[in-house]
Scaffold this motif. Structure first.
Motif, PDB file in Angstrom:
ATOM      1  N   ILE A 148       0.860  -1.193   0.000  1.00  0.00           N
ATOM      2  CA  ILE A 148       0.000   0.000   0.000  1.00  0.00           C
ATOM      3  C   ILE A 148       0.893   1.238   0.000  1.00  0.00           C
ATOM      4  CG2 ILE A 148      -1.813   1.250   1.246  1.00  0.00           C
ATOM      5  CD1 ILE A 148      -2.520  -1.425   2.613  1.00  0.00           C
ATOM      6  N   ARG A 149       0.560   2.193  -0.857  1.00  0.00           N
ATOM      7  CA  ARG A 149       1.350   3.417  -0.985  1.00  0.00           C
ATOM      8  C   ARG A 149       1.255   4.252   0.290  1.00  0.00           C
ATOM      9  NH1 ARG A 149      -0.593   5.214  -6.079  1.00  0.00           N
ATOM     10  NH2 ARG A 149       0.834   3.731  -7.009  1.00  0.00           N
ATOM     11  N   ASP A 150       2.322   4.919   0.659  1.00  0.00           N
ATOM     12  CA  ASP A 150       2.331   5.805   1.832  1.00  0.00           C
ATOM     13  C   ASP A 150       1.242   6.861   1.733  1.00  0.00           C
ATOM     14  OD1 ASP A 150       4.172   4.829   3.516  1.00  0.00           O
ATOM     15  OD2 ASP A 150       5.869   6.012   2.736  1.00  0.00           O
ATOM     16  N   HIS A 151       0.717   7.287   2.876  1.00  0.00           N
ATOM     17  CA  HIS A 151      -0.322   8.335   2.976  1.00  0.00           C
ATOM     18  C   HIS A 151      -1.666   7.926   2.375  1.00  0.00           C
ATOM     19  CE1 HIS A 151       3.182  10.672   3.994  1.00  0.00           C
ATOM     20  NE2 HIS A 151       3.669  10.547   2.770  1.00  0.00           N
ATOM     21  N   SER A 152      -1.862   6.603   2.185  1.00  0.00           N
ATOM     22  CA  SER A 152      -3.151   6.167   1.612  1.00  0.00           C
ATOM     23  C   SER A 152      -4.252   6.219   2.656  1.00  0.00           C
ATOM     24  CB  SER A 152      -3.056   4.718   1.123  1.00  0.00           C
ATOM     25  OG  SER A 152      -2.185   4.616   0.049  1.00  0.00           O
ATOM     26  N   ALA A 153      -5.494   6.412   2.184  1.00  0.00           N
ATOM     27  CA  ALA A 153      -6.680   6.149   3.014  1.00  0.00           C
ATOM     28  C   ALA A 153      -7.001   4.667   2.826  1.00  0.00           C
ATOM     29  CB  ALA A 153      -7.839   6.998   2.536  1.00  0.00           C
ATOM     30  N   ILE A 154      -7.526   4.012   3.881  1.00  0.00           N
ATOM     31  CA  ILE A 154      -7.713   2.562   3.789  1.00  0.00           C
ATOM     32  C   ILE A 154      -9.108   2.150   4.247  1.00  0.00           C
ATOM     33  CG2 ILE A 154      -6.901   0.312   4.649  1.00  0.00           C
ATOM     34  CD1 ILE A 154      -4.119   1.667   4.894  1.00  0.00           C
ATOM     35  N   SER A 155      -9.758   1.303   3.426  1.00  0.00           N
ATOM     36  CA  SER A 155     -11.037   0.690   3.818  1.00  0.00           C
ATOM     37  C   SER A 155     -10.801  -0.807   3.947  1.00  0.00           C
ATOM     38  CB  SER A 155     -12.096   0.900   2.739  1.00  0.00           C
ATOM     39  OG  SER A 155     -12.454   2.248   2.670  1.00  0.00           O
ATOM     40  N   ILE A 156     -11.392  -1.396   4.963  1.00  0.00           N
ATOM     41  CA  ILE A 156     -11.216  -2.837   5.185  1.00  0.00           C
ATOM     42  C   ILE A 156     -12.439  -3.583   4.665  1.00  0.00           C
ATOM     43  CG2 ILE A 156     -10.898  -4.623   6.963  1.00  0.00           C
ATOM     44  CD1 ILE A 156      -8.591  -2.943   7.362  1.00  0.00           C
ATOM     45  N   LYS A 157     -12.185  -4.740   4.040  1.00  0.00           N
ATOM     46  CA  LYS A 157     -13.279  -5.530   3.474  1.00  0.00           C
ATOM     47  C   LYS A 157     -13.437  -6.838   4.234  1.00  0.00           C
ATOM     48  CE  LYS A 157     -14.343  -8.169  -0.686  1.00  0.00           C
ATOM     49  NZ  LYS A 157     -15.059  -7.920  -1.917  1.00  0.00           N
ATOM     50  N   PRO A 158     -14.269  -6.869   5.277  1.00  0.00           N
ATOM     51  CA  PRO A 158     -14.448  -8.123   6.006  1.00  0.00           C
ATOM     52  C   PRO A 158     -15.560  -8.984   5.397  1.00  0.00           C
ATOM     53  CG  PRO A 158     -15.464  -6.310   7.212  1.00  0.00           C
ATOM     54  CD  PRO A 158     -14.981  -5.746   5.903  1.00  0.00           C
ATOM     55  N   ILE A 159     -15.261 -10.258   5.170  1.00  0.00           N
ATOM     56  CA  ILE A 159     -16.269 -11.236   4.712  1.00  0.00           C
ATOM     57  C   ILE A 159     -16.115 -12.449   5.621  1.00  0.00           C
ATOM     58  CG2 ILE A 159     -16.969 -12.797   2.831  1.00  0.00           C
ATOM     59  CD1 ILE A 159     -17.307 -10.167   1.612  1.00  0.00           C
ATOM     60  N   SER A 160     -17.178 -12.849   6.298  1.00  0.00           N
ATOM     61  CA  SER A 160     -17.068 -14.004   7.195  1.00  0.00           C
ATOM     62  C   SER A 160     -17.827 -15.205   6.636  1.00  0.00           C
ATOM     63  CB  SER A 160     -17.642 -13.658   8.571  1.00  0.00           C
ATOM     64  OG  SER A 160     -19.045 -13.564   8.488  1.00  0.00           O
ATOM     65  N   LYS A 161     -17.452 -16.371   7.144  1.00  0.00           N
ATOM     66  CA  LYS A 161     -18.143 -17.589   6.713  1.00  0.00           C
ATOM     67  C   LYS A 161     -19.592 -17.551   7.190  1.00  0.00           C
ATOM     68  CE  LYS A 161     -17.786 -22.543   6.734  1.00  0.00           C
ATOM     69  NZ  LYS A 161     -17.293 -23.181   5.567  1.00  0.00           N
ATOM     70  N   GLU A 162     -19.765 -17.130   8.450  1.00  0.00           N
ATOM     71  CA  GLU A 162     -21.120 -17.082   9.015  1.00  0.00           C
ATOM     72  C   GLU A 162     -22.012 -16.108   8.231  1.00  0.00           C
ATOM     73  OE1 GLU A 162     -21.225 -15.542  12.989  1.00  0.00           O
ATOM     74  OE2 GLU A 162     -23.405 -15.453  12.850  1.00  0.00           O
ATOM     75  N   GLY A 163     -21.451 -14.922   7.929  1.00  0.00           N
ATOM     76  CA  GLY A 163     -22.211 -13.910   7.186  1.00  0.00           C
ATOM     77  C   GLY A 163     -22.563 -14.394   5.787  1.00  0.00           C
ATOM     78  N   SER A 164     -21.609 -15.088   5.155  1.00  0.00           N
ATOM     79  CA  SER A 164     -21.847 -15.576   3.797  1.00  0.00           C
ATOM     80  C   SER A 164     -22.891 -16.696   3.810  1.00  0.00           C
ATOM     81  CB  SER A 164     -20.549 -16.101   3.178  1.00  0.00           C
ATOM     82  OG  SER A 164     -19.548 -15.106   3.251  1.00  0.00           O
ATOM     83  N   LYS A 165     -22.770 -17.560   4.823  1.00  0.00           N
ATOM     84  CA  LYS A 165     -23.667 -18.716   4.894  1.00  0.00           C
ATOM     85  C   LYS A 165     -25.121 -18.274   5.036  1.00  0.00           C
ATOM     86  CE  LYS A 165     -23.896 -22.963   7.531  1.00  0.00           C
ATOM     87  NZ  LYS A 165     -23.295 -23.729   8.598  1.00  0.00           N
ATOM     88  N   ARG A 166     -25.360 -17.312   5.929  1.00  0.00           N
ATOM     89  CA  ARG A 166     -26.764 -16.950   6.166  1.00  0.00           C
ATOM     90  C   ARG A 166     -27.376 -16.214   4.983  1.00  0.00           C
ATOM     91  NH1 ARG A 166     -26.795 -12.423  11.059  1.00  0.00           N
ATOM     92  NH2 ARG A 166     -25.479 -10.916  10.003  1.00  0.00           N
ATOM     93  N   ILE A 167     -26.569 -15.437   4.234  1.00  0.00           N
ATOM     94  CA  ILE A 167     -27.149 -14.732   3.085  1.00  0.00           C
ATOM     95  C   ILE A 167     -27.417 -15.710   1.930  1.00  0.00           C
ATOM     96  CG2 ILE A 167     -24.967 -13.933   2.000  1.00  0.00           C
ATOM     97  CD1 ILE A 167     -28.241 -11.970   2.211  1.00  0.00           C
ATOM     98  N   VAL A 168     -26.507 -16.657   1.732  1.00  0.00           N
ATOM     99  CA  VAL A 168     -26.723 -17.612   0.632  1.00  0.00           C
ATOM    100  C   VAL A 168     -27.914 -18.513   0.966  1.00  0.00           C
ATOM    101  CG1 VAL A 168     -25.703 -19.466  -0.734  1.00  0.00           C
ATOM    102  CG2 VAL A 168     -24.295 -17.516  -0.070  1.00  0.00           C
ATOM    103  N   LYS A 169     -28.007 -18.897   2.240  1.00  0.00           N
ATOM    104  CA  LYS A 169     -29.152 -19.721   2.666  1.00  0.00           C
ATOM    105  C   LYS A 169     -30.454 -18.942   2.452  1.00  0.00           C
ATOM    106  CE  LYS A 169     -30.634 -22.715   6.413  1.00  0.00           C
ATOM    107  NZ  LYS A 169     -32.025 -22.359   6.204  1.00  0.00           N
ATOM    108  N   PHE A 170     -30.433 -17.664   2.781  1.00  0.00           N
ATOM    109  CA  PHE A 170     -31.618 -16.823   2.558  1.00  0.00           C
ATOM    110  C   PHE A 170     -32.020 -16.860   1.080  1.00  0.00           C
ATOM    111  CE2 PHE A 170     -33.766 -12.954   1.328  1.00  0.00           C
ATOM    112  CZ  PHE A 170     -34.682 -12.737   2.336  1.00  0.00           C
ATOM    113  N   ALA A 171     -31.019 -16.735   0.196  1.00  0.00           N
ATOM    114  CA  ALA A 171     -31.299 -16.715  -1.251  1.00  0.00           C
ATOM    115  C   ALA A 171     -31.913 -18.043  -1.705  1.00  0.00           C
ATOM    116  CB  ALA A 171     -30.014 -16.424  -2.030  1.00  0.00           C
TER     117      ALA A 171
END
Ligand code: NAD
Length: 353
Positions: A148-171
């Protein structure tokens, strides 16, 4: 017939106008609703010092169902999105956005009937962001071994197994309940191997339980955008992590004739909040101009959720008839009617006038 207590949040911008019209048409559908009005949005910042007072969340928790007008989010500075905060605070993990063509709407496509299921609580939308040159962003830059380049702004991308499981099950559960044939999971797992890769791996696992009932396939998001423009009829239910889901929802709204007619719903385990896909369209505030259909059709989803299926059908048919006739529709559908007048035409249709 039982009475349902529903929290109603008029929102800001054009929200209050479309919410008022939506409440009237819902009342005319025959369902008995007792509205509990709750406030949120830019207009109440001064009064409460927050755009989302705790008592608004309490009202939704208590009633379990809410109808919500759009709420403005300042870009770059100011408060974070109230819409995102409501979904997070109430753990409304799934966002359902059906995209269906109504005859009479001018669109390049006919007969579209897609459903977008968007994960609502994770991904780059989680709000884990660090400004440039903070201790946190510096530590992450160090951890990245200078990827990552110096002085960058940073956003984090969290994806969990639990979160993925419940949304796919919903679908998949939605597909089974509504007689849908196929669920397509969409990510960029070839590049984001850990986050999007986890979403795909989990989706594959969940899909096994539905083998023989609902077909499963995977697509990469870039390819999906092209496919949806070229061959939207190949798809049925799409399930996506938060950010891709947000973008694809607007693309699909474009396929059916625009944001003015695209409804939505957010579901948690016990709470449901119904809202249009579109935002507060602030430039039209107070002009009685914008299309109330997206929020009205979100109201149709709400009536279905409340078990008021006859009222839901009656309202949807009346909306479809007004759109097909094309005489009392708003500017985006090629007409000159105002928000209120379109609502009145829908009510007249339900009364058989
Ligand atoms: P927007 O959806 O409000 O409007 C974009 C354009 O789409 C409008 O200028 C208008 O031309 C058209 N449009 C939208 N709704 C319409 C309707 N009902 N009838 C006719 N035309 C309609 O998007 P934006 O301008 O990007 O966002 C405005 C604000 O709304 C922003 O602050 C944004 O953060 C917020 N927003 C809120 C929600 C929500 O409440 N869930 C969703 C999206 C955006």
């Amino acid at each position: 017939m039982s009475t349902h207590r529903v929290t109603v949040i008029p929102g800001d911008g054009t929200g209050p106008e479309i919410t008022e019209t939506t409440m009237k048409v819902i009342e005319a559908s025959g369902a008995r609703i007792e509205w509990e009005t709750a406030e949120a949005g830019a207009d109440i910042m001064e009064k409460y010092g927050t755009p989302l007072p705790e008592k608004t969340l309490e009202s939704i928790r208590k009633n379990g169902v809410a109808l919500k007008g759009p709420i403005t989010t300042p870009i770059g500075t100011g408060f974070r999105s109230v819409n995102v905060a409501i979904r997070k605070e109430l753990d409304l993990f799934s966002c359902l956005r059906p995209c269906k063509t109504y005859n009479g709407v001018k669109s390049k496509y006919e007969g579209i009937n897609l459903v977008v299921v968007r994960e609502n609580t994770e991904d780059l939308y989680a709000g884990v962001e660090y400004a440039p040159d903070t201790e946190e962003s510096r530590r992450i830059i160090e951890l990245s071994k200078n990827k990552i380049r110096d002085h960058s702004a940073i956003s984090i991308k969290p994806i969990s197994k639990e979160g993925s499981k419940r949304i796919v099950k919903f679908a998949f559960d939605y597909a089974v309940k509504h007689g849908r044939k196929k669920v397509t999971a969409v990510t960029k797992a070839n590049i984001m191997k850990f986050t999007d890769g986890l979403f795909f791996d989990t989706a594959k696992e969940v899909a096994r339980a539905y083998e023989g009932k609902v077909e499963y396939e995977e697509r990469l998001i870039d390819n999906m955008c092209m496919q949806l423009v070229q061959k939207p009829y190949l798809y049925d239910v799409l399930v996506l992590p938060n950010l891709y889901g947000d973008i694809i929802s607007d693309l699909c709204a474009g396929l059916i004739g625009g944001l003015g007619i695209a409804p939505g719903a957010n579901f948690g385990d016990k709470i449901a909040v119904f809202e249009a896909v579109h935002g507060s369209a602030p430039k039209y505030k107070g002009m009685n101009k914008v299309n109330p259909t997206a929020l009205i059709l979100s109201g149709v989803l709400m009536l279905d959720h409340l078990g008021e299926t006859a009222a839901a059908k009656k309202l949807e048919n009346a909306v479809a008839a007004v759109i097909m006739e094309g005489k009392t529709v708003t500017y985006d559908l090629g007409g000159t009617a105002g928000t209120r007048e379109m609502g009145e035409a829908i009510i007249a249709g339900m009364k058989g006038k």
